[in-house]
Write an enzyme that holds these catalytic residues in place. Sequence first.
Site, PDB file in Angstrom:
ATOM      1  N   GLU A   1      -9.525  -7.791  -4.864  1.00  0.00           N
ATOM      2  CA  GLU A   1     -10.687  -6.863  -3.969  1.00  0.00           C
ATOM      3  C   GLU A   1     -11.699  -6.739  -4.134  1.00  0.00           C
ATOM      4  OE1 GLU A   1      -7.894  -3.853  -1.983  1.00  0.00           O
ATOM      5  OE2 GLU A   1     -10.260  -2.885  -1.338  1.00  0.00           O
TER       6      GLU A   1
ATOM      7  N   GLU B   1      -4.148   0.533  -5.794  1.00  0.00           N
ATOM      8  CA  GLU B   1      -4.530   0.633  -6.264  1.00  0.00           C
ATOM      9  C   GLU B   1      -4.471   2.275  -6.685  1.00  0.00           C
ATOM     10  OE1 GLU B   1      -8.015   1.203  -3.328  1.00  0.00           O
ATOM     11  OE2 GLU B   1      -9.156  -0.255  -3.928  1.00  0.00           O
TER      12      GLU B   1
ATOM     13  N   TRP C   1       0.982  -1.496   0.081  1.00  0.00           N
ATOM     14  CA  TRP C   1       0.301   0.030  -0.053  1.00  0.00           C
ATOM     15  C   TRP C   1       0.853   1.184  -0.312  1.00  0.00           C
ATOM     16  CZ3 TRP C   1      -2.517  -4.296   0.435  1.00  0.00           C
ATOM     17  CH2 TRP C   1      -3.899  -4.534   0.330  1.00  0.00           C
TER      18      TRP C   1
END
Length: 850
Positions: free
Chosen positions: A244, A170, A127
């Site tokens: 996800e 993302e 992340w």
Amino acid sequence: MSLFILALLFATTYGDEFTQILVDPKNGAEMFDGIGGLSAGASSRLLYDYPEPTRSHILDLLFLPNFAASFHILKVEIGGDSQSTWGTEPSHMHSRDDENYQRGYEWWLMTEAKKRNPNIRIYCLAWGEPHWIGNGTFFSDDGISYHVKFIQGAKRYYNVTVDYLGIWNEMPWNGDYIKKLRKGLDANGLNHVQIVAADGDWSIAEAMAKDEELNASVSIVGVHSSAQPPDVVSTLHKPLWRSEDGGIDSAPPSWPSAMTWARHLITYYVKNRQTSVILCPLITSWIQNFRRVNHGLIAARHPWSGYYEVRRSFIVTAHFTHFIQPGWLYLPPLSPTTRINGQMPGSGILEGGVGSFTTLVPNKTSSDFVIIIETSGATTITNVVAFFPLITKVLFVAVWQTNETFSFVDRPIVPIVSGRFIYTLDPQSVYTFTNTNGGGGHSYSVPSPAPLPTLPYSDDFDGDDRAEYQNPRYLSDYFGSFQIHAPNESSPSSNRVLRQWVTAQPIDWHRKNGEPIAYFPGNWQNYRVQCDALIESPTGAKNETCGTVKLCGRADLVESGLTWNNSIPVGLCLIVDCSGNWNLTFRSTKSKHNGEVLRRGTVSKYGPNQWHTLALELFDYRVTALIDNVTITQTTDGYLYATNGMAGIGSGWNFAQFDNFLISTNRTQQAPRTSLLFGLLPDGGSYYRLRGMFGVCIKMKKNVTLTAVGRYFAPFNRHVHEILILDAHTERSLLDKPISLDMSQGEADVLGFKYANVSSDVELVAHHSYYIVLSESDGGDDDEWFDTNHSGHESTGDGYHLLTLMDVQRDVVEVVGRVQSSSQTNSSYQLKNDTNTAYGPLNILFKETV
């Protein structure tokens, strides 16, 4: 009972009212890759703190095959010292020359999952990353080495093989980096690790279609988007994953969420040909005060009691994982062309759109099959569904059903007659039909809930229940990285301490991180929090500034939009730097005034590498800050919104150490027992814009002698207020002249009031009523007390709040209600008989008459 009629038929054609499903293993198409769960964003933080055997029970429910959820894939975050949703997960490399594989809990979770299911597949994804990577650049050679070392560490220290590696969750992806990452993995003997790209939208697929090397580097196209894939995906010859799926909210009513999860597990394949779905998160195990607490299959937020909740989506998962395994083949839905030619699908949408179904087989020659159906769109009797199997060996079908009222019920077997069977389906249900072994559900007895840890709670970080580099019990890093630390040359303490390790803004996920802060779960109102704190000596790095330590209380709901990229955490916080400069700050999700400095000052003999004791006493309306057991400030500012919440500790972007953390109900300061009031609370919903005299009507129960009158002191109020004591019946003053109270003079008492003495004693007689009123012409209070305008300087607003008197000398006085006059010269007062309320923050001091 509302019904569907599901008929499994052979060699017969039915009308449009039937959904016709062909179970023919020769049609086996895409390979099923498994159902997974995600542990990331600190979502599993509190699970590690659960006592045994409850912790093992929860792990069994998640990972043990054919037991409960029985996940096929565990996806975990590669901790990067960066906030990633519900907190921060620690890095295995805080700095370039630091490498440590004991930090955090993902190593432990991977090990426990593998212990229960050696065949479970491990998928890792970043992340954020520490600040030193690529000098702040994610897509760098440092980043490749960082990922390689994580995978190698998992194998070397825990014997865990990582099967899949993502890029950057993302975030925009970089094709050249992905190609170099593939080469870096291969060069280090990690050829088996498959790259999943790019945990975002479908744009990676478009690029892969144009770049052969990129296409060869990526093994799986993993997206989080609900959009249908572009046509080019068919040319890639790659598995497609929903890597996800975070849209499942399991808050009551939880059955609609469970039906949504069932629909996703089927329709992501039917509509998008996605062969794996990974739930975000697999478990809700973070502090209740953090956001989005209703996700996941299990809620485990109470390690102090061992209580947890199993949600209905959990049972839905078992309808798949108990019967099918990675490597099985989907029987495909129909294309528009084959539908026109009258063929029948193995997977698809029920007639009328009232649900969906999918069929899987072990291989193209097996006679075994599993059919899973969900009827989420059904409310009444709809249509007849027909199946046409070509498998003639099957003599019976086992049926399992779950709906809102019962879970995983083993229905009577259904005989196959002439290659077909007919079955009745209920609306809002999930079914599994199979001729294989499987099914059944397991559970454990759950301990009773206890909403908060019992006070007093203390931690000196010396206990044997936590190893070095681990988080202390219950404390959760929201920003930064706090781990237990054994003394060394950098630590003047002779015992273990808690150290904050992150000294620079990390490479962020979406937004800039706030300064390091860790919270202790709780929602208390009245408590004292204290901790010994040390700011380590500066390292001499370029542009390094004096460090800080922080102690916080009454931190309410922590929302990322209010906390990211900010030096002031949520809560009432005492922040001290290495020169002794301190600020008392306030931030709350409930307040329109956020990130305020309420008080500031400086203490002497405070420097780096020195231990000092910080404390906050939060009792009712009053906030008291102490350093080394000496009160440095007292205020009621911020209480309107900061009424309850968590305790926390933090720092700036600097090394800091903490010890002897304590939350208790003890207090050092008490209100004077000769005061009318011991507390007051502004009512945030009642603003007025009146001028005149405001106050309270009291009825005495005893004879007392009034000695002083006071008004609450707020920042920027330098006005002179006139105070009157009136006989409530005649409205005549008991004073020769009004008492003038200059708010620019003197110090406030422990309650926050400044007082003026009466010129001569005033007797208040038992059973008589009196008005105590004061003038308000310009307000003068900053923040929430009187003024409706707040701009960081003296306000000109003249609104005020209704005040609830929280603690009154009830054996001496009865509060009748609030009084007001719209004029400072008019003697006509209005009495509002609201017991225990007042206009204006005023008080009196008295002595009982003998």
